[in-house]
Design a protein around this motif. Sequence first.
Motif, short mmCIF file in Angstrom:
data_model
loop_
_atom_site.label_atom_id
_atom_site.label_comp_id
_atom_site.label_asym_id
_atom_site.label_seq_id
_atom_site.Cartn_x
_atom_site.Cartn_y
_atom_site.Cartn_z
N ALA A 77 37.45 47.73 44.90
CA ALA A 77 36.20 47.69 45.65
C ALA A 77 35.45 49.01 45.60
N SER A 128 33.61 44.12 38.54
CA SER A 128 33.98 43.30 39.69
C SER A 128 35.49 43.32 39.85
N ASP A 129 35.95 43.05 41.04
CA ASP A 129 37.38 42.99 41.29
C ASP A 129 38.03 41.93 40.41
#
Length: 309
Positions: free
Chosen positions: A22, A31-32
């Motif tokens: 994050a 993105s994660d």
Amino acid sequence: MSRGAAVTGWGYALPPNVVTNADLVARLDTSDEWIVERTGIRERRVGGTTGELAEAAARRAMAQAGLEASDIDLLILATTTPDQAMPATAVGVAHRLGVQAAAFDLNAACSGFAYAMVTAHAMIATGVERALVIGAEVLSRITDQDDRSTVILFGDGAGAVVLEVLPGDDRVLAWDQGCDGSAGHILFCEHGSTVEMQGREVYRRAVRTTLESIQAVLERAKLSPDDIALFVPHGANLRIIEGINQRLGIPMDRTAVLLDKTGNTSAASIPMALAKAAEDGRLAEGDNVLLSGFGAGMTWSSVILRWGR
């Protein structure tokens, strides 16, 4: 009488600062989900110096083995991130520990800890009594913090073991190691710069060379994958580990993996995962333990240990 060796102590150390996916998503185009799917990494630790982390891990390994500084007569520090060009970071670690013995750095990139184990084992065979073998890295120092292809991967940490002489027996069953210098351009870091990597080519070569090294060391030890109680691979990328395991037939529940919490810590990844597995009670007397690493160079090294003494 022959002189073998056994692992009698272990420990690891991580810096306190946690960088989660994050945290990276907040400042990079990623993105994660993308990071986890491609690497298996959810967070990594950042901070400290190579010497500080190495010292902390070494102290824990010595305590586990019930040893004092005066008992150690060899210290090998595997690292690609020494604290300075010279002297060796191992020298400062030995000084702060109070160890008055031979001490030197060894750089075989992510294979470094396994290389150091083989080196310490050879020196025990010819007279050393007790060796501290450490893998420690501060890769955050050589990572471009704005390059999403590398900053998602690398973290800092250290792991250490004590390897002690075992007269008339040997718990280091077999080893294999080598390098292919023609692949040096696919993963490297120039002095004063940051890591550069051709990810797809590293993946392709890593799976192939690791499998070949493991097959060689199993043959030398006269064992099969079914005889391995715990596989401790270099924690570079979960997809690489899963690919190797699938081809070997070793299930993930017989594999020690920490990279989801630490990222790729190069020479520190194998000793940290080994120490955590021992700490968690995953190893029993007589278990066959397979260590295998690959790294920049391209280097590779595999070692089979029989746990306990």
